[in-house]
Design a protein around this motif. Structure first.
Motif, mmCIF file in Angstrom:
data_model
loop_
_atom_site.group_PDB
_atom_site.id
_atom_site.type_symbol
_atom_site.label_atom_id
_atom_site.label_comp_id
_atom_site.label_asym_id
_atom_site.label_seq_id
_atom_site.Cartn_x
_atom_site.Cartn_y
_atom_site.Cartn_z
ATOM 1 N N VAL A 58 0.873 -1.232 -0.031
ATOM 2 C CA VAL A 58 -0.077 -0.023 0.124
ATOM 3 C C VAL A 58 0.865 1.207 0.149
ATOM 4 O O VAL A 58 2.190 1.297 0.295
ATOM 5 C CB VAL A 58 -0.886 0.017 1.256
ATOM 6 N N GLY A 59 0.161 2.482 -0.218
ATOM 7 C CA GLY A 59 1.265 3.768 -0.329
ATOM 8 C C GLY A 59 1.628 4.248 0.974
ATOM 9 O O GLY A 59 0.926 3.806 2.034
ATOM 10 N N THR A 60 2.541 4.875 1.138
ATOM 11 C CA THR A 60 3.158 5.487 2.427
ATOM 12 C C THR A 60 3.699 6.969 1.828
ATOM 13 O O THR A 60 4.817 7.276 1.897
ATOM 14 C CB THR A 60 4.500 4.675 2.798
ATOM 15 N N PRO B 177 -3.773 -0.367 9.159
ATOM 16 C CA PRO B 177 -4.989 -0.964 9.088
ATOM 17 C C PRO B 177 -4.836 -2.146 8.169
ATOM 18 O O PRO B 177 -5.765 -2.995 8.614
ATOM 19 C CB PRO B 177 -5.867 0.239 8.424
ATOM 20 N N ALA B 178 -4.166 -2.289 7.155
ATOM 21 C CA ALA B 178 -3.984 -3.352 6.314
ATOM 22 C C ALA B 178 -3.520 -4.484 7.137
ATOM 23 O O ALA B 178 -4.121 -5.791 6.947
ATOM 24 C CB ALA B 178 -3.148 -3.053 5.185
ATOM 25 N N ALA B 179 -2.487 -4.245 7.961
ATOM 26 C CA ALA B 179 -1.900 -5.401 9.014
ATOM 27 C C ALA B 179 -3.222 -5.779 9.909
ATOM 28 O O ALA B 179 -3.245 -6.922 10.271
ATOM 29 C CB ALA B 179 -0.798 -4.721 9.860
ATOM 30 N N PRO C 59 11.857 -4.947 0.524
ATOM 31 C CA PRO C 59 11.724 -3.543 -0.192
ATOM 32 C C PRO C 59 11.618 -3.606 -1.370
ATOM 33 O O PRO C 59 12.459 -4.400 -2.160
ATOM 34 C CB PRO C 59 12.892 -2.734 0.327
ATOM 35 N N ALA C 60 10.879 -2.709 -2.172
ATOM 36 C CA ALA C 60 10.843 -2.783 -3.532
ATOM 37 C C ALA C 60 11.877 -1.729 -4.296
ATOM 38 O O ALA C 60 12.217 -0.576 -3.648
ATOM 39 C CB ALA C 60 9.516 -2.261 -4.009
ATOM 40 N N PHE C 61 12.752 -2.305 -5.202
ATOM 41 C CA PHE C 61 13.700 -1.344 -5.684
ATOM 42 C C PHE C 61 13.567 -0.978 -7.091
ATOM 43 O O PHE C 61 14.121 -1.428 -7.747
ATOM 44 C CB PHE C 61 15.190 -1.932 -5.369
HETATM 45 P P1 NAD Z 1 0.177 3.622 -4.855
HETATM 46 O O1 NAD Z 1 -0.535 4.747 -4.429
HETATM 47 O O2 NAD Z 1 0.248 3.606 -6.473
HETATM 48 O O3 NAD Z 1 -0.745 2.382 -4.931
HETATM 49 C C1 NAD Z 1 -1.172 2.165 -3.524
HETATM 50 C C2 NAD Z 1 -2.425 1.320 -3.542
HETATM 51 O O4 NAD Z 1 -2.744 0.660 -2.298
HETATM 52 C C3 NAD Z 1 -3.621 2.259 -3.960
HETATM 53 O O5 NAD Z 1 -4.365 1.707 -5.020
HETATM 54 C C4 NAD Z 1 -4.463 2.183 -2.821
HETATM 55 O O6 NAD Z 1 -6.010 2.028 -3.180
HETATM 56 C C5 NAD Z 1 -4.173 0.818 -2.259
HETATM 57 N N1 NAD Z 1 -4.648 0.587 -0.734
HETATM 58 C C6 NAD Z 1 -4.407 1.269 0.404
HETATM 59 N N2 NAD Z 1 -4.547 0.776 1.426
HETATM 60 C C7 NAD Z 1 -5.278 -0.503 1.167
HETATM 61 C C8 NAD Z 1 -6.044 -1.519 1.702
HETATM 62 N N3 NAD Z 1 -6.018 -1.429 2.817
HETATM 63 N N4 NAD Z 1 -6.182 -2.619 1.161
HETATM 64 C C9 NAD Z 1 -6.317 -2.743 -0.256
HETATM 65 N N5 NAD Z 1 -5.646 -1.739 -1.115
HETATM 66 C C10 NAD Z 1 -5.152 -0.631 -0.383
HETATM 67 O O7 NAD Z 1 1.638 3.376 -4.216
HETATM 68 P P2 NAD Z 1 3.116 2.847 -4.994
HETATM 69 O O8 NAD Z 1 3.598 3.769 -5.789
HETATM 70 O O9 NAD Z 1 2.481 1.514 -5.720
HETATM 71 O O10 NAD Z 1 3.764 2.596 -3.519
HETATM 72 C C11 NAD Z 1 3.505 1.644 -2.828
HETATM 73 C C12 NAD Z 1 4.658 1.590 -1.646
HETATM 74 O O11 NAD Z 1 5.884 1.096 -2.417
HETATM 75 C C13 NAD Z 1 4.944 2.836 -1.041
HETATM 76 O O12 NAD Z 1 5.345 2.607 0.155
HETATM 77 C C14 NAD Z 1 6.082 3.229 -1.902
HETATM 78 O O13 NAD Z 1 7.126 4.299 -1.279
HETATM 79 C C15 NAD Z 1 6.828 2.016 -2.281
HETATM 80 N N6 NAD Z 1 7.747 2.173 -3.644
HETATM 81 C C16 NAD Z 1 7.215 2.842 -4.657
HETATM 82 C C17 NAD Z 1 7.998 2.882 -5.739
HETATM 83 C C18 NAD Z 1 7.461 3.475 -7.176
HETATM 84 O O14 NAD Z 1 8.224 3.656 -8.061
HETATM 85 N N7 NAD Z 1 6.305 3.802 -7.039
HETATM 86 C C19 NAD Z 1 9.248 2.357 -5.819
HETATM 87 C C20 NAD Z 1 9.669 1.538 -4.798
HETATM 88 C C21 NAD Z 1 8.847 1.530 -3.694
#
Ligand code: NAD
Length: 468
Positions: free
Chosen positions: A84-86, A102-104, A150-152
């Motif tokens: 999920v997003g942070t 909340p997801a946890a 972690p995602a890279f």
């Molecule tokens: P995003 O905002 O694109 O997607 C997050 C998704 O999670 C959303 O679609 C949201 O609706 C969903 N969500 C939130 N709470 C939920 C729940 N309880 N149940 C189900 N779905 C839920 O985020 P992202 O860019 O994919 O990033 C996700 C994580 O990965 C973040 O922590 C980010 O920092 C990290 N990250 C991102 C990247 C990148 O390039 N985008 C790279 C490495 C790490």
């Protein structure tokens, strides 16, 4: 192996799809019903090269599914990823964990016995421990495990980064959970000799932030040297080439530009962790400060190129997204630049091949164009903000014809500024002054360019699929 991914954004969708590509049965869950419905109809809600083909293939093969139903998705899953997003908290910038916890909590009540819950989101150090405690209030110790992985991924190259990673980092403290995660990653990446780092949860979380902070420092370093090059008539691209071919330094992320994109977020997270532990990280602090100041410097560069006053002038911005090959506008330096230019009285026209829809959500009073020459029509200057291929290949003569004033400000060093000058543009680039272009003979420039391309092109090792 059955896998559930909670959160189907850039990271969750790419990760889940690639796990399916490796032969696993994956359900990607999101609480956004529109997103799930679109995915089930074959519409990909984000722009990410190669992803649509992979989603289509794995969905058709029945290995990949999309759902809003967490309970069904995690039932019998051996591994559940939280992706999920942070986003940064408004005001103080540290990660908002209001989606992670909340997801946890939801998972605690739903997971099967012996499930490994893996945090893929980028979280502050110690978050996996908190998630472990949250699940532990509902489940008996030893019947579940929490890990950090972690995602890279770089948007625009996320599928490649997932399938051909530099390394896999697993923060996992239970033997059985470790074995399962190694099994998930081992076969596909073993063939490529990808190192798997197995460590404590906290160290895995720290690796992610430390890597981002280091990369932010690297970009900030070359950006500061670009300023020096401008003052002393050197060329930062050639400086970067000369530095980057040293294997200890490496060629990537030595392109000077508007700012350090999303890496400062990681640097900030690292700084906050260090402060919580009473440790000073002065280099990281300075990197963040320099990076912040750079955003203002870019607006000054544009106004200076237009004689210092842009009130009433029209500026065409080419490229809006934070990097090419993505539609993501988060952390895009185009936003603070455009807002500053608007405050100074500039009128903004903007082009982006895929980012307009998202840009329109965060920018106001901007005229958007999906044709870059139309965007430039009657503008007093054109500013290159994102080095999309369409922008790199722009026809400079046609561009010049459209403009009211032939002013080109290339904040990505994406265009041939010497050619632009020769046809009458007033050019302002990053890390080079007007005198720089003529300082080298053509043959030397040609050779350098070829070397730069070679140094920047990584090898792609194909991954073959297998059923698991
Ligand atoms: P995003 O905002 O694109 O997607 C997050 C998704 O999670 C959303 O679609 C949201 O609706 C969903 N969500 C939130 N709470 C939920 C729940 N309880 N149940 C189900 N779905 C839920 O985020 P992202 O860019 O994919 O990033 C996700 C994580 O990965 C973040 O922590 C980010 O920092 C990290 N990250 C991102 C990247 C990148 O390039 N985008 C790279 C490495 C790490």
């Amino acid at each position: 192996m059955k896998i559930a991914v909670i959160g189907t954004g850039y990271v969750g969708l790419v990760s889940g799809t690639c796990f399916a590509e490796w032969g696993n049965r994956v359900v990607c869950v999101d609480r956004n019903a529109e997103k799930i419905a679109a995915l089930r109809q074959g519409r990909i809600p984000i722009y990410e090269p190669d992803l649509d083909e992979l989603v289509e293939r794995n969905y058709a093969a029945g290995r990949l599914d999309f759902s809003c139903d967490v309970a069904k998705a995690v039932e019998g899953a051996a591994i559940v990823f939280i992706a999920v997003g942070t986003p940064p908290h408004l005001g103080h910038g540290d990660a908002d964990l209001s989606f992670v916890y909340p997801a946890a909590r939801e998972l605690a009540a739903l997971i099967s016995s012996d499930t490994v819950v893996v945090i893929k989101s980028t979280v502050p150090v110690g978050t996996s421990d908190v998630v472990h405690r949250i699940i532990g209030t509902v489940r008996a110790a030893g019947t579940f495990a929490v890990a950090s992985n972690p995602a890279f991924l770089r948007e625009g190259a996320a599928v490649r980064d997932f399938l051909v990673p530099d390394r896999i980092v697993l923060g996992v403290e239970e033997e059985w959970a470790c074995q399962r995660l190694v099994e998930l990653y081992d076969t596909p990446i073993e063939r490529q000799d990808t190192p798997v780092i197995i460590t404590m949860r906290r160290t895995a979380e720290l690796i992610k932030h430390a890597a981002n902070a280091f990369l932010a420092t690297k970009i900030t370093f070359i950006n500061e040297l670009a300023d020096l090059c401008e003052e002393m008539g050197s060329d930062v691209a050639e400086l970067a080439l000369g530095m980057g071919l040293d294997k200890r330094i490496g060629a990537s992320l030595l392109a000077a530009g508007p700012d350090g994109s999303c890496f400062p977020k990681g640097a900030l997270a690292l700084l906050q962790t260090a402060q919580d532990h009473g440790v000073a990280l002065r280099i990281v602090e300075e990197t963040l400060a320099v990076n912040e100041a750079r955003k203002r410097r870019m607006a000054r560069k544009v106004t200076k190129a237009l004689g210092g006053d842009i009130d009433g002038l029209t500026i065409a911005i080419l490229g809006l997204t934070f990097r090419p090959d993505t539609d993501d506008m988060r952390d895009a330096p185009s936003v603070p630049l455009i807002e500053t230019l608007q405050r100074l009285g500039g009128r903004i026209r903007a082009y982006d091949p895929v980012g307009i829809e998202n840009a329109a959500k965060v920018l106001s009073s901007v005229d958007f164009y999906d044709d870059l020459y139309e965007c430039a029509r009657n503008a007093d200057a054109v500013v290159v903000m994102t080095e999309w291929e369409t922008i790199r290949k722009i026809d400079l003569a046609q561009l010049k014809q459209k403009l009211r004033q032939p002013v080109l400000i290339d904040l990505r060093n994406a265009l041939d500024t010497e050619a632009a000058r020769l046809i009458g543009f007033r050019v302002c680039a990053i890390g080079k002054s007007a005198s720089t272009d003529s300082s080298l003979r053509d043959i030397a420039k040609q050779r350098n360019r070829q070397r730069a391309v070679k140094a920047a092109t990584p090898k792609l090792v194909p991954v073959t699929m297998r059923e698991k």
